[in-house]
Design an enzyme around this catalytic site. Sequence first.
Site, PDB file in Angstrom:
ATOM      1  N   HIS A 196       0.840  -1.204   0.000  1.00  0.00           N
ATOM      2  CA  HIS A 196       0.000   0.000   0.000  1.00  0.00           C
ATOM      3  C   HIS A 196       0.866   1.242   0.000  1.00  0.00           C
ATOM      4  O   HIS A 196       0.584   2.221  -0.662  1.00  0.00           O
ATOM      5  CB  HIS A 196      -0.798   0.099   1.307  1.00  0.00           C
ATOM      6  CG  HIS A 196      -1.896  -0.871   1.436  1.00  0.00           C
ATOM      7  ND1 HIS A 196      -2.839  -1.043   0.469  1.00  0.00           N
ATOM      8  CD2 HIS A 196      -2.233  -1.702   2.441  1.00  0.00           C
ATOM      9  CE1 HIS A 196      -3.700  -1.948   0.876  1.00  0.00           C
ATOM     10  NE2 HIS A 196      -3.354  -2.368   2.060  1.00  0.00           N
ATOM     11  N   GLU A 438       3.416 -14.467 -21.105  1.00  0.00           N
ATOM     12  CA  GLU A 438       4.293 -14.309 -19.944  1.00  0.00           C
ATOM     13  C   GLU A 438       4.738 -15.641 -19.366  1.00  0.00           C
ATOM     14  O   GLU A 438       5.364 -15.701 -18.321  1.00  0.00           O
ATOM     15  CB  GLU A 438       3.639 -13.413 -18.885  1.00  0.00           C
ATOM     16  CG  GLU A 438       2.221 -13.762 -18.515  1.00  0.00           C
ATOM     17  CD  GLU A 438       1.601 -12.772 -17.522  1.00  0.00           C
ATOM     18  OE1 GLU A 438       2.291 -11.881 -17.006  1.00  0.00           O
ATOM     19  OE2 GLU A 438       0.398 -12.922 -17.242  1.00  0.00           O
ATOM     20  N   ASP A 462       6.943 -11.338 -15.737  1.00  0.00           N
ATOM     21  CA  ASP A 462       6.784 -12.769 -15.480  1.00  0.00           C
ATOM     22  C   ASP A 462       7.540 -13.615 -16.477  1.00  0.00           C
ATOM     23  O   ASP A 462       8.114 -14.632 -16.107  1.00  0.00           O
ATOM     24  CB  ASP A 462       5.290 -13.136 -15.504  1.00  0.00           C
ATOM     25  CG  ASP A 462       4.632 -12.785 -14.189  1.00  0.00           C
ATOM     26  OD1 ASP A 462       5.220 -13.112 -13.146  1.00  0.00           O
ATOM     27  OD2 ASP A 462       3.558 -12.164 -14.199  1.00  0.00           O
ATOM     28  N   CYS A 509       4.250  -4.995 -22.055  1.00  0.00           N
ATOM     29  CA  CYS A 509       3.727  -4.178 -20.966  1.00  0.00           C
ATOM     30  C   CYS A 509       4.476  -4.409 -19.657  1.00  0.00           C
ATOM     31  O   CYS A 509       4.120  -3.854 -18.628  1.00  0.00           O
ATOM     32  CB  CYS A 509       2.226  -4.396 -20.779  1.00  0.00           C
ATOM     33  SG  CYS A 509       1.832  -6.079 -20.344  1.00  0.00           S
TER      34      CYS A 509
HETATM   35  C1  PEP Z   1       4.219  -8.722 -16.440  1.00  0.00           C
HETATM   36  O1  PEP Z   1       4.232  -9.841 -15.924  1.00  0.00           O
HETATM   37  O2  PEP Z   1       5.147  -8.259 -17.115  1.00  0.00           O
HETATM   38  C2  PEP Z   1       3.048  -7.832 -16.275  1.00  0.00           C
HETATM   39  C3  PEP Z   1       2.924  -6.732 -16.961  1.00  0.00           C
HETATM   40  O3  PEP Z   1       2.131  -8.173 -15.366  1.00  0.00           O
HETATM   41  P1  PEP Z   1       2.348  -8.111 -13.785  1.00  0.00           P
HETATM   42  O4  PEP Z   1       3.590  -7.335 -13.505  1.00  0.00           O
HETATM   43  O5  PEP Z   1       1.120  -7.464 -13.271  1.00  0.00           O
HETATM   44  O6  PEP Z   1       2.452  -9.561 -13.432  1.00  0.00           O
HETATM   45 MG    MG Z   2       2.484 -10.778 -15.193  1.00  0.00          MG
END
Ligand code: PEP
Ligand code: MG
Length: 588
Positions: A196, A438, A462, A509
């Site tokens: 948080h 991922e 990931d 992303c």
């Molecule tokens: C990732 O795994 O790169 C991703 C964008 O998702 P998160 O970081 O939320 O697992």
């Molecule tokens: Mg991820």
Amino acid sequence: MAKRNPKERVFYGTPVSRGIAFGPIHVSARGFSAPDVYEIPEEGIEREKERLATAFDITRKQLTSLKTKIDEVAGGDEGLVFEAHGMVLADPSLQAKVERAIEDRRQNAEFCFYAVMQTVLEAVRRIVDPYLRERTIDIEDVSQRVLRNFEASQEVIDPDHQHLLVAYELTPSDTASMDRSKLLGFVTEDGSVNSHTAILARALGIPAIVGLGKAVVEITALAPAIIDGYSGKFIVDPSRKTTEHYRLLANRKREQREALEELRDQESTTKDGRHITLSANIEFTHELDLVQDNRAEGVGLFRTEFFLLEAGRTPTENDQTKTYTELARRTGSQPAIIRTLDSGGDKLSAEPLTEPEPNPFLGWRGIRVSLDRPDFFKEQLRAILRASAHGKLGMMFPFISGVSEIRQCQALVKECMNELDLEGSEYDANLEVGAMIEIPSAVLVADEIAQEVDFFSIGTNDLIQYTVAVDRINNRVAKLYRSSHPSVVRMIKMTTDASSRVGIWTGICGEMAADLSLTPLLVGLGVDELSVGPREVAPVRKALMSLDFSECKALAGEALAMPTSAEIYELSHAAARAAYPDLIEEDE
Ligand code: PEP
Ligand code: MG
């Protein structure tokens, strides 16, 4: 540097909120500690019960006003955490338990309260589920607040000068009630990027580092220090040379921000004309202001875990529709991609697990949870579809390991569309549906997955951890977590190749998308979109505008033949340094 000035000490942690701050240290007392204990006579029992009731009352009022305050500053869902804190106190059996303890022990109310809360905390700590276990910080936070309210001094006493705060862990109330004009930045011994506190620090724009480890306890109050919220370095008693370096860096960062602002209406297109879509990752709709200020081309990843799970209550389909509609309306003609719930692993859990998971990262996570809870999942899908009538929404599924999962998702989307048709509810029948890539298995069957979706979004956070088998939150093996590992680079290329074979697009992303040293490599690997934190949009735009696609392609070709992460990193880093030296910081 350290040799010339033996006093200088550097601590390394996880940067969670960017920026550089200079100032004297203020050390905050460690969390929830035992109050004094004393005996009370029988006739004092009622008085202690009254003191308890008053402390509860004051606390409830403070929580309500804190919620209002944080709602005003952050404007999103962050204030809901104080609602969750209020719920700890709303349990009628808690007050009764403490009252009984006062009668039985004949000890002062604050100590009895402390003793009861210790047993509650013990029970919560034994829960294996990481999300619930993390809630101990909320319970400690509210307990500490109640304890303070037994006394005249009712709030954390902030020093009356500007300072850098050093703490074991900051509770959300600490962060929210701090005097922003005095607090220049903070570092904590414990904590994670998803805590948080980290989320609030970013929302409030305070430079911060967490997870510095035990060493920070040695730090002396009032020593001068520097927080480098970019690299995660916390420098205590900096030498004159280090201070000078950081003064220059801070000035440079400010000038860079100003210069980048001038480019914000330009296209993120390479010098030889390849346009790379530059979108933003967000967790709360109030971040859309930042997205728009930075002129991102929409939202490439809207993480729904915080919104769905953090509030301590599950939003209904209508609540969700409202939030997604706000997203759709505010992004207008630009796309906004909602990622369906990604719970488990290091993230929040969708529901308490009665059985511990030996390997949560390989366990009940992401799409697996959603597919096992189709009713819950369909509420989210229906909400996204209903909201899609108001803008250009897309959706994507996390943690896809193969074709059958994506087919099950698509079947549920179809089912929801049919239901909405029957109900006469509007939705965008052409909304784009994508798969997050991922997990290595998804890369290996990317050709087949590509037949089922409109786009790929590579979750490198990931993908890296599953490819090189390095836990993304384990500091001990952090140096092995290499985004430029040849296997990762080849996985990205396999994904972009698979998508271009069937004419769909691929974005990235994960955090790697914002690593400016690797932008030449990613562009060369053929990604069509980069989705980064709203504050990263401007530097990535400048990097893209400074590169040449054909040169990047040649560079990627070379990288794909290289055997080590270090060589690949150096190759891309050198190209980045040549193209936009002002954005690339040299290591000291
Ligand atoms: C990732 O795994 O790169 C991703 C964008 O998702 P998160 O970081 O939320 O697992
Ligand atoms: Mg991820």
